[in-house]
Design an enzyme around this catalytic site. Structure first.
Site, mmCIF file in Angstrom:
data_model
loop_
_atom_site.group_PDB
_atom_site.id
_atom_site.type_symbol
_atom_site.label_atom_id
_atom_site.label_comp_id
_atom_site.label_asym_id
_atom_site.label_seq_id
_atom_site.Cartn_x
_atom_site.Cartn_y
_atom_site.Cartn_z
ATOM 1 N N CYS A 71 0.864 -1.179 0.000
ATOM 2 C CA CYS A 71 0.000 0.000 0.000
ATOM 3 C C CYS A 71 0.899 1.226 0.000
ATOM 4 O O CYS A 71 1.997 1.185 0.567
ATOM 5 C CB CYS A 71 -0.904 0.003 1.226
ATOM 6 S SG CYS A 71 -1.993 1.436 1.291
ATOM 7 N N CYS A 74 2.805 2.280 3.021
ATOM 8 C CA CYS A 74 4.101 1.658 3.316
ATOM 9 C C CYS A 74 5.234 2.576 2.852
ATOM 10 O O CYS A 74 6.252 2.734 3.535
ATOM 11 C CB CYS A 74 4.233 0.311 2.613
ATOM 12 S SG CYS A 74 2.995 -0.903 3.098
ATOM 13 N N CYS A 142 23.665 -24.955 1.529
ATOM 14 C CA CYS A 142 22.457 -24.552 2.253
ATOM 15 C C CYS A 142 22.532 -23.061 2.566
ATOM 16 O O CYS A 142 23.577 -22.435 2.375
ATOM 17 C CB CYS A 142 22.231 -25.375 3.511
ATOM 18 S SG CYS A 142 23.349 -24.953 4.860
ATOM 19 N N CYS A 145 25.384 -21.491 4.663
ATOM 20 C CA CYS A 145 26.645 -21.173 3.989
ATOM 21 C C CYS A 145 26.625 -19.726 3.496
ATOM 22 O O CYS A 145 27.614 -18.997 3.595
ATOM 23 C CB CYS A 145 26.873 -22.110 2.801
ATOM 24 S SG CYS A 145 26.906 -23.858 3.223
ATOM 25 N N ASP A 518 -10.652 -11.979 -18.197
ATOM 26 C CA ASP A 518 -11.171 -10.909 -19.027
ATOM 27 C C ASP A 518 -11.528 -11.532 -20.381
ATOM 28 O O ASP A 518 -10.842 -12.444 -20.842
ATOM 29 C CB ASP A 518 -10.108 -9.828 -19.201
ATOM 30 C CG ASP A 518 -10.535 -8.744 -20.167
ATOM 31 O OD1 ASP A 518 -11.664 -8.241 -20.016
ATOM 32 O OD2 ASP A 518 -9.753 -8.416 -21.071
#
Length: 822
Positions: A71, A74, A142, A145, A518
């Site tokens: 929004c 923000c 991972c 790291c 649409d």
């Protein structure tokens, strides 16, 4: 042609244009996580800031991209927070584009900006930093790291900012130090770094070194065998120690820098466990632990590279060189050196190097690399072609319209990489869980090593259990279970001509159970075509007269009629005195007779009776078709109906969607009830909403959501912005020809049809299923390991095997998404 009929046909398009121009849909109440992407104008929540900073003394200016704003309020929050920083002159955050411009007195004032925005819960990245470089990192298995590398580099003098993404294997480092120093520091942490100097250098620089794993495995086998044949234990222990050094050097080195950077990753836990095993004399256990860990890391790295290569392969689609026509000669140039307006020559069978427009020649172009379409598309002079597509036959001359960094394939690669770097909600939760779980179990392990022996004196036994807890403390399989699945799914989608903008939208797509479309340009072709021809005498004569009357008109309906006649080889007659009759039709004199084409009102005024056509006219009107009656003042030749036609792929795509358990397919249109009912029946949608203004489409989406449906909206990404924003998921179609569509929607179908939508939904659901499988499998394995520690049923090497083995199985399970076909 009757203007009234023409205006009614254009009604829906006009509504869409009005929607684009006067969009005022509410954003604050939307549930879309990426609402800001769909709005192209100022919001109701707050006024939109200007696009650039205009100061008399701007000092230094830096630009950033902010993600996650749902929004404009923000944006206001971020601006307000950043204004509290020292030496900041002015801040402008454009909510629509996510672009943040900051003016400051000096360069050091920019340092806290990224940290401050991230504290507020948003993602931010610097744009156009001269000192920012991208590196390809090898050896990460991972997310822990990646954190180790980040924490280590942040302690290096001259490094301003570091971002490492495990999924893509890339590091974005902003630094003033030499590149060689950054590569050296990353190497110290146990990883290999390569500077990416262009989009084409993103390839693996070296193969995984298997020699340490093989050597240490052989030494462990020799040590174990020698103990069976009565050889002194010292010899076996020496072999185990050498094996530990060989396969444990890299993890130990990474562990050192991990501790130095205050990162508690798997390298730290495994190194401590191995050293602890050696201290209590369990040399075989220690060596086996290190060897299994090194083997697991190697296999994991190789497997993860497959997911990363799914994107790197896209980069190799466009050729690195192009043949540029200069006068009568051809010069071979690197695509980076080709300028806008240069003319390229592409021979049959070659890939097109850059986006452009055909200025000579015609051919069939295989656009599968961009749009996923299996059938080549015919292209002629004036048509657009894309880099990376294949010229099937016929030599082409193409005028370059986009530089290499701006081509469609470059944007696809950039958007997909961005998508892979964005965490899905489930992944963010798991990462937070892992951040809490690991230190808790680590502290618990220390307590187990120290407290129980105080009471029962069994130091070695409890120390061993503590080491097992250390191994179990790293939730590798759990943390890796989500990003690898998401990267695999996004890579599969990109290969099939679908852009999924991130894990968030992948998860949402998997939960969708209703889709609204649409009508114009989505379910239908978006342009009129002749649907019925009723001739009272000769159809050939009817088409010749109507073609003559409409030959000079540029209106889409007139063009549709002329095209229909041309396809049937009907010739134009000699006509004079052409005249448009406002709101009714057209007139011309052919062979001395006045002919007319128009609506019923025109022929009623002329006094011409059309009872013979009354039944057909009423039937066409009920179906919502545009009617053109053709004749003279005395007699009628016949009637032609024109309507927007269903796309050839629409019916099969909708049927396939229903097979994916989509409960509701809905059509939204500005057309009146008759047209909507006809199109809905032809397309096979279950519900339709007619006579909709742009704001009414939003209400239709909200109605579906109120009924409990997780709703996706499919449109063109521009005219349907409010509805796309309101829906749980916005899907744009035809992204290959529309840059705006690629930027606005959550998911983009690159082809101009719905053919890939069912595959996208199936892929998303399969990804969600695999993610759940991975999470539960990881949790169950970890729980079993924890439970088995205290009765003494778990050995140290089985603990390692459960962790690395589970991580490998999770990766292999996720890789199935790369292979999933339609």
């Amino acid at each position: 042609m009757a203007h009234s009929d023409r205006e009614s046909y254009k009604g829906e398009k006009s509504c869409c244009q009005e929607q684009h121009e006067t969009q005022t849909a509410s954003c604050c109440g939307s549930s879309s996580a990426s609402l800001q992407k769909h709005h192209t104008h100022s919001s109701c929540c707050t006024s939109e800031p200007s696009e650039s900073i205009n100061l008399e003394n701007p000092g230094q200016i830096e630009t950033y991209r902010v993600y996650g704003m749902d929004c404009p309020s923000c944006a206001a929050t971020i601006e307000k927070s950043l204004r509290n920083l020292h030496d900041i002159h002015e801040i402008n955050l454009n909510y629509s584009t996510g672009k943040l411009q900051v003016s400051a007195a000096h360069s050091s004032a920019f340092s806290p900006i990224i940290r401050q925005v991230e504290k507020l819960g948003f993602d931010i990245e610097p744009l156009h930093h001269q000192n920012s470089k991208t590196y390809l990192i090898e050896g990460m298995d991972c997310a822990a790291c990646a954190n180790t590398i980040v924490n280590h580099l942040k302690n290096i003098s001259g490094v301003q900012d570091v971002r490492v993404n495990f999924s893509t294997g890339k590091a974005q480092v902003e630094h003033d130090t030499p590149t060689e120093e950054i590569i050296r520091e990353i190497s110290k942490a146990g990883y290999t770094a390569t500077l990416i100097t262009s989009s084409r250098t993103v390839s693996s620089s070296q193969k995984t070194n298997t020699l340490p794993v093989i050597t240490s495995g052989v030494l462990i086998a020799l040590g174990f065998t020698s103990s069976l044949f009565g050889i002194p234990l010292l010899i076996s222990n020496v072999l185990y120690a050498i094996a530990m050094i060989i396969s444990g050097y890299k993890p130990a080195k990474s562990a050192y820098y991990g501790i130095k950077s205050r990162s508690l990753d798997m390298n730290v836990l495994m190194t401590v466990a191995a050293l602890g095993a050696a201290i209590i004399g369990e040399w075989l256990e220690g060596a086996t632990v290190v060897w299994l860990f090194a083997l697991g890391v190697m296999l994991q790295t190789r497997s993860i590279e497959q997911t990363r290569n799914s994107i790197r392969n896209l980069m190799n689609l466009a050729p690195p060189d192009a043949w540029v026509k200069t006068g009568n000669t051809l010069i071979k140039k690197a695509v980076e050196d080709v300028a806008l307006g240069d003319v390229l020559v592409v021979k049959p069978g070659d890939r097109i190097p850059l986006d452009g427009e055909i200025i000579q020649g015609d051919s069939s172009i295989n656009q599968a690399p961009i749009t996923g379409e299996s059938i080549p598309v015919d292209k002629a002079v004036g048509d657009t072609v894309y880099a990376g597509t294949i010229n099937e036959n016929g030599s082409l001359e193409i005028k370059v319209t986009k530089l290499v960094k701006d081509t469609t394939i470059s944007k696809i690669i950039h958007l997909v990489e961005e998508a892979q770097e964005k965490k899905a909600p489930t992944q963010a939760f798991i990462d937070k869980f892992a951040a809490i779980y690991t230190p808790i179990v680590f502290i618990l392990a220390l307590f187990v090593m120290v407290l129980p022996p105080v009471f029962d004196g069994l130091w070695s036994e409890w120390f061993y259990k503590g080491l097992e807890l250390l191994v179990v403390a790293c939730p590798c399989a759990l943390v890796i279970s989500i990003p690898v699945a998401i990267v695999s799914a996004i890579g599969n989608a990109a290969k099939n001509g679908v852009l999924i903008k991130g894990g968030t939208f992948l998860e949402k797509a998997g939960a969708i159970n209703a889709i609204a479309f649409d009508k114009t340009g989505t379910l239908t072709e978006g342009k009129p075509a002749v649907s019925d021809v009723i001739a009272l005498k000769s159809e050939q004569d009817l088409l010749a007269v109507i073609k003559t009357l409409e030959a000079y008109s540029n209106h889409p309906i007139a063009k549709a009629i002329v095209t229909y006649a041309d396809e049937r080889n009907v010739d134009t007659l000699d006509g004079v005195n052409f005249r448009s009759i406002t709101g009714k039709g057209v007139q011309a004199t052919i062979n001395g007779t006045n002919y007319y084409a128009g609506n019923k009102k025109l022929f009623i005024e002329l006094g011409t009776t059309f009872e013979n056509l009354q039944t057909h006219v009423e039937r066409f009107e009920e179906s919502g078709k545009t009617i053109i009656i053709v004749g003279t003042e005395k007699e009628l030749l016949g009637v032609i109906s024109v309507a927007d036609t269903i796309r050839s792929t629409t019916v099969s795509a909708l049927q396939n969607l229903k097979n994916t358990s989509i409960k509701q397919t809905v059509m939204l249109t500005g057309d009146h009830e008759g047209t909507a009912k006809t199109i809905a029946k032809e397309a096979g949608v279950e519900r339709y909403f007619a006579n909709l203004l742009p704001e009414d489409k939003v209400k239709a989406i909200q109605k579906l959501q109120a009924e409990g449906y997780k709703t996706a909206m499919v449109g063109d990404g521009i005219n349907d912005a409010p509805a796309l924003a309101t829906a749980d998921l916005g899907i744009a179609m035809g992204g290959a020809g529309t840059d705006t569509a690629m930027e606005t929607a959550d998911i983009v179908l690159m082809a101009d049809n719905l053919e890939k939508l069912p595959h996208t939904i199936k892929l998303s659901r399969k990804a969600l299923k695999i993610i759940k499988q991975n999470i539960w499998f990881s949790i169950i394995i970890k729980a079993i390991a924890l439970i088995f520690i205290f009765p003494g049923w778990l050995t140290l090497w089985i603990a390692v095997l459960s962790d690395t083995g589970a991580a490998l199985l999770v990766i292999l399970n996720s890789l199935r998404l790369l292979k999933m076909k339609e």
